[in-house]
Design a protein around this motif. Structure first.
Motif, PDB file in Angstrom:
ATOM      1  N   MET A 102      13.458  34.081   8.812  1.00 22.30           N
ATOM      2  CA  MET A 102      14.649  34.779   9.290  1.00 22.30           C
ATOM      3  C   MET A 102      15.842  33.838   9.171  1.00 22.30           C
ATOM      4  O   MET A 102      15.681  32.616   9.305  1.00 22.30           O
ATOM      5  N   PRO A 103      17.024  34.381   8.937  1.00 19.69           N
ATOM      6  CA  PRO A 103      18.215  33.525   8.891  1.00 19.69           C
ATOM      7  C   PRO A 103      18.416  32.781  10.216  1.00 19.69           C
ATOM      8  O   PRO A 103      18.314  33.362  11.293  1.00 19.69           O
ATOM      9  N   ALA A 104      18.688  31.501  10.130  1.00 14.87           N
ATOM     10  CA  ALA A 104      18.844  30.661  11.318  1.00 14.87           C
ATOM     11  C   ALA A 104      20.003  31.123  12.200  1.00 14.87           C
ATOM     12  O   ALA A 104      19.957  30.958  13.418  1.00 14.87           O
ATOM     13  N   TYR A 105      21.030  31.693  11.588  1.00 16.52           N
ATOM     14  CA  TYR A 105      22.201  32.108  12.361  1.00 16.52           C
ATOM     15  C   TYR A 105      22.130  33.546  12.869  1.00 16.52           C
ATOM     16  O   TYR A 105      23.089  34.062  13.430  1.00 16.52           O
ATOM     17  N   TRP A 106      21.010  34.183  12.662  1.00 15.73           N
ATOM     18  CA  TRP A 106      20.789  35.486  13.289  1.00 15.73           C
ATOM     19  C   TRP A 106      20.559  35.268  14.764  1.00 15.73           C
ATOM     20  O   TRP A 106      19.916  34.286  15.166  1.00 15.73           O
ATOM     21  N   LYS A 107      21.025  36.166  15.575  1.00 13.71           N
ATOM     22  CA  LYS A 107      20.657  36.154  16.987  1.00 13.71           C
ATOM     23  C   LYS A 107      19.448  37.082  17.150  1.00 13.71           C
ATOM     24  O   LYS A 107      19.192  37.935  16.294  1.00 13.71           O
ATOM     25  N   VAL A 108      18.715  36.895  18.219  1.00 16.48           N
ATOM     26  CA  VAL A 108      17.484  37.655  18.435  1.00 16.48           C
ATOM     27  C   VAL A 108      17.762  39.158  18.370  1.00 16.48           C
ATOM     28  O   VAL A 108      17.069  39.908  17.684  1.00 16.48           O
ATOM     29  N   ARG A 109      18.791  39.598  19.067  1.00 19.25           N
ATOM     30  CA  ARG A 109      19.134  41.029  19.075  1.00 19.25           C
ATOM     31  C   ARG A 109      19.451  41.508  17.653  1.00 19.25           C
ATOM     32  O   ARG A 109      19.025  42.587  17.244  1.00 19.25           O
ATOM     33  N   GLU A 110      20.163  40.713  16.873  1.00 13.77           N
ATOM     34  CA  GLU A 110      20.511  41.092  15.507  1.00 13.77           C
ATOM     35  C   GLU A 110      19.266  41.245  14.629  1.00 13.77           C
ATOM     36  O   GLU A 110      19.209  42.145  13.783  1.00 13.77           O
ATOM     37  N   ALA A 111      18.291  40.389  14.841  1.00  9.79           N
ATOM     38  CA  ALA A 111      17.058  40.465  14.057  1.00  9.79           C
ATOM     39  C   ALA A 111      16.354  41.797  14.299  1.00  9.79           C
ATOM     40  O   ALA A 111      15.902  42.464  13.358  1.00  9.79           O
ATOM     41  N   LEU A 112      16.274  42.208  15.561  1.00  8.33           N
ATOM     42  CA  LEU A 112      15.623  43.476  15.893  1.00  8.33           C
ATOM     43  C   LEU A 112      16.463  44.664  15.416  1.00  8.33           C
ATOM     44  O   LEU A 112      15.923  45.646  14.902  1.00  8.33           O
TER      45      LEU A 112
END
Length: 118
Positions: A40-50
């Motif tokens: 996953m992209p390191a600069y994604w936030k958890v909420r953004e990933a979902l």
């Protein structure tokens, strides 16, 4: 990998699902395989990933109410996987400090659920 039928090596014994012999067609319908590591992209936030996975699944129905439903669904996933406290934290990586390894694993599992939801 053997339980998920991802490897075809010889084995002995039997695999039961809910006390019954495993039916390959049914098993694929009731179980999901999630790899050990998810990139996953390191600069994604958890909420953004979902949200990414849920939006891909639900994009055909992009009305205002369905976007709210996606948001509610994400909130439920965050709660169910114990990720609410890190929802706005970066996933992280080699150069970016982020969530713990256990939390990364739970994000991977939650993304799998988001991708399979209908």
């Amino acid at each position: 990998d053997m339980l998920a039928m991802k490897k075809t090596s010889q084995y002995s014994g039997e695999v039961l699902v809910n006390g019954h012999a495993r039916d390959p067609v049914l098993f694929r319908r009731i179980a999901a395989y999630v790899g050990q590591e998810d990139h996953m992209p390191a600069y994604w936030k958890v909420r953004e990933a979902l949200e990414f996975n849920a939006t891909l699944k639900w994009q055909h129905n992009a009305t205002g109410s369905s976007r709210k439903n996606v948001g509610d669904f994400i909130d439920n996933l965050l709660e169910a996987f114990g990720l609410s406290s890190v929802a706005d934290t970066y996933i992280g990586g080699a150069q970016v400090r982020g969530i713990s390894g256990g939390q990364r694993r739970r994000v991977t599992l939650a993304r799998g659920v988001a991708a399979q939801a209908s």
